[in-house]
Design a protein around this motif. Structure first.
Motif, PDB file in Angstrom:
ATOM      1  N   HIS A  71     -46.884 -19.678 -38.856  1.00 63.05           N
ATOM      2  CA  HIS A  71     -46.473 -21.034 -38.142  1.00 63.05           C
ATOM      3  C   HIS A  71     -47.719 -21.465 -37.460  1.00 63.05           C
ATOM      4  CE1 HIS A  71     -46.366 -18.339 -34.707  1.00 63.05           C
ATOM      5  NE2 HIS A  71     -45.588 -17.702 -35.240  1.00 63.05           N
ATOM      6  N   ARG A 120     -43.005 -20.152 -41.728  1.00 59.60           N
ATOM      7  CA  ARG A 120     -41.925 -20.543 -40.737  1.00 59.60           C
ATOM      8  C   ARG A 120     -42.924 -21.798 -39.946  1.00 59.60           C
ATOM      9  NH1 ARG A 120     -41.468 -14.926 -39.353  1.00 59.60           N
ATOM     10  NH2 ARG A 120     -39.243 -14.330 -39.454  1.00 59.60           N
ATOM     11  N   GLY A 121     -41.928 -22.788 -39.539  1.00 50.62           N
ATOM     12  CA  GLY A 121     -43.056 -23.886 -38.574  1.00 50.62           C
ATOM     13  C   GLY A 121     -43.814 -24.692 -39.267  1.00 50.62           C
ATOM     14  N   GLU A 125     -43.816 -26.352 -43.331  1.00 46.71           N
ATOM     15  CA  GLU A 125     -43.969 -27.798 -43.419  1.00 46.71           C
ATOM     16  C   GLU A 125     -45.191 -27.902 -44.548  1.00 46.71           C
ATOM     17  OE1 GLU A 125     -43.316 -29.810 -39.128  1.00 46.71           O
ATOM     18  OE2 GLU A 125     -45.194 -28.531 -39.406  1.00 46.71           O
ATOM     19  N   GLN A 144     -37.599 -23.216 -40.245  1.00 46.51           N
ATOM     20  CA  GLN A 144     -38.319 -24.241 -39.025  1.00 46.51           C
ATOM     21  C   GLN A 144     -37.714 -23.618 -37.787  1.00 46.51           C
ATOM     22  OE1 GLN A 144     -40.345 -26.871 -41.748  1.00 46.51           O
ATOM     23  NE2 GLN A 144     -40.267 -26.727 -39.553  1.00 46.51           N
ATOM     24  N   GLU A 146     -39.008 -24.075 -34.698  1.00 45.00           N
ATOM     25  CA  GLU A 146     -39.450 -24.733 -33.551  1.00 45.00           C
ATOM     26  C   GLU A 146     -38.080 -25.056 -32.621  1.00 45.00           C
ATOM     27  OE1 GLU A 146     -41.860 -26.388 -37.002  1.00 45.00           O
ATOM     28  OE2 GLU A 146     -39.869 -25.931 -36.602  1.00 45.00           O
ATOM     29  N   PRO A 153     -39.759 -29.760 -34.986  1.00 44.78           N
ATOM     30  CA  PRO A 153     -40.782 -29.917 -35.881  1.00 44.78           C
ATOM     31  C   PRO A 153     -41.952 -31.185 -35.742  1.00 44.78           C
ATOM     32  CG  PRO A 153     -38.972 -29.189 -37.199  1.00 44.78           C
ATOM     33  CD  PRO A 153     -38.409 -29.625 -35.918  1.00 44.78           C
ATOM     34  N   GLY A 157     -42.224 -31.761 -40.755  1.00 42.22           N
ATOM     35  CA  GLY A 157     -41.038 -30.909 -41.327  1.00 42.22           C
ATOM     36  C   GLY A 157     -39.953 -31.813 -41.418  1.00 42.22           C
ATOM     37  N   ILE A 174     -33.261 -27.107 -39.205  1.00 44.52           N
ATOM     38  CA  ILE A 174     -33.976 -27.346 -38.090  1.00 44.52           C
ATOM     39  C   ILE A 174     -33.080 -26.706 -36.921  1.00 44.52           C
ATOM     40  CG2 ILE A 174     -34.815 -29.108 -36.493  1.00 44.52           C
ATOM     41  CD1 ILE A 174     -35.371 -30.826 -38.919  1.00 44.52           C
TER      42      ILE A 174
END
Length: 283
Positions: A71, A120-121, A125, A144, A146, A153, A157, A174
Motif C-alpha cells: 500500500h 492493498r490501497g 489502485e 482497498q 483505506e 482511496p 481507486g 471500499i
C-alpha cells in the motif's frame, strides 16, 4: 537483451528489456510499500519508456512473493522533499498519488501486472490502473484498506474501481475493506483472470511476448480505439474526499496506532485488515 538492472539511481525497482517487452520488478523491502522514492522511480522509468517505440509491453511483478505493493507508505509524509518534487511535476488536476495511476493508464505501451502476492490501497489502485492484470489463485489478494485507516482511496481507486467493477461492487470493496481473493477479483472484473500459481509466470510471459510480436502499429491502433476514459471530474471529487479525511487528528492517531501494532512489517501485513480493525477498537 538491453538490461537496466544496474542503472544508477534506481533503488526500489529493477528493469530489463527484451524483444519488445520491458519487465519491471518492484523491490522495496520489507513489504514493498509504495513510498515517495518508488513513486518517483516509477514515474521516471515510465517516462523513459514512453517514447521508446521498440517497447510494446511493460510487465510489472514483485521481488517479494508475498507482497506486490503493500500500500502507500503510511509514513510518506516524512518524505516531504520528494513529495513536493512529485507535486511540482504532476498535472494540475490530480494529486501526486493519482498522477502515478494516470501516467500508467495513459502509457502508450500495454501494461500488465503479474500479481503473485497482496496489493492493498495504493497497490490495488496500481493494479486497477494497468491495462491487464493476472493473479495467482492460491496467493494473490486485492483490497482497498483505506476505510480502516479512517480515509478513502486517494490515488484513483474510487474511479478505477467504478470503471472496472461497477458502483455497487466499488462501494463494497471500499467500505468493507476486505481482502478479495484472486478468483473473486476476477469474477468482479478487477483483474483479467486468476490462474494457478505454477502457471502464472508462463501465462503472463506468453501474453506479453505475443502482444509484442504483433505487426507494427497494431498495439497503437488498439489503444487508440480503446482509450483510457477521462476521469478528471471523478478524480477531483476523490481528492476532495480524501484530503478532507487525511488531515483529521483522529486519522493520524489511527495510522500511528497501526504502525505501532506492526503495519508495514511482514507479520503485520499478512492480516492488515485484522490489525487495523483492532487498532480502531482502541479509540
Amino acid at each position: 537483451m538491453e538490461s537496466l538492472l544496474n542503472t544508477p539511481g534506481y533503488k526500489t525497482l529493477r528493469a530489463d528489456v527484451e524483444d519488445g517487452v520491458a519487465r519491471i520488478v518492484l523491490d522495496n523491502p520489507p513489504v514493498n510499500v509504495l513510498d515517495a522514492m518508488m513513486m518517483r522511480e516509477l514515474r521516471t522509468v515510465l517516462d523513459d519508456f514512453r517514447d521508446d517505440a521498440s517497447i510494446r509491453v511493460i510487465v510489472f511483478s514483485s521481488a517479494d512473493p508475498e507482497f506486490f505493493l503493500a500500500h502507500v507508505d503510511m509514513r510518506i509524509a516524512e518524505d516531504m522533499d520528494v513529495l513536493e518534487e512529485l507535486a511540482a511535476s504532476a498535472p494540475p488536476d490530480v494529486n501526486v498519488f493519482q498522477a502515478l495511476g494516470e501516467l500508467l493508464r495513459h502509457q502508450p505501451q500495454v501494461t500488465i501486472v503479474k500479481l503473485a502476492g497482496k496489493a492493498r490501497g495504493g497497490g490495488a489502485e496500481f493494479v486497477a490502473a494497468a491495462d491487464m492484470a493476472f493473479a495467482a489463485v492460491e496467493t494473490a489478494g486485492l483490497g482497498q484498506i483505506e476505510a480502516l485507516m479512517g480515509i478513502v482511496p486517494g490515488g484513483g481507486g474510487t474511479q478505477y474501481l467504478r470503471e472496472r467493477v461497477g458502483r455497487n461492487r466499488a462501494l463494497e470493496a471500499i467500505l468493507t475493506a476486505d481482502l478479495l481473493d484472486a478468483e473473486t477479483a476476477a469474477s468482479y472484473g478487477w483483474i483479467n483472470r486468476a490462474l494457478p500459481a505454477d502457471r502464472l509466470d508462463a501465462y503472463v510471459d506468453r501474453v506479453a511476448r505475443d502482444i509484442a510480436a504483433l505487426p507494427e502499429g497494431v498495439v497503437e491502433a488498439a489503444k487508440c480505439a480503446l482509450p483510457a476514459e477521462d476521469l478528471t471530474d471523478g478524480l477531483s471529487r476523490e481528492n476532495e474526499a480524501w484530503a478532507a479525511r487525511i488531515a483529521l487528528p483522529a486519522v493520524r492517531r489511527l495510522i500511528a496506532r497501526g504502525l505501532r501494532d506492526g503495519a508495514q512489517t511482514p507479520s503485520g501485513e499478512r492480516d492488515l485488515e485484522g490489525l487495523m480493525r483492532g487498532a480502531a477498537l482502541r479509540r
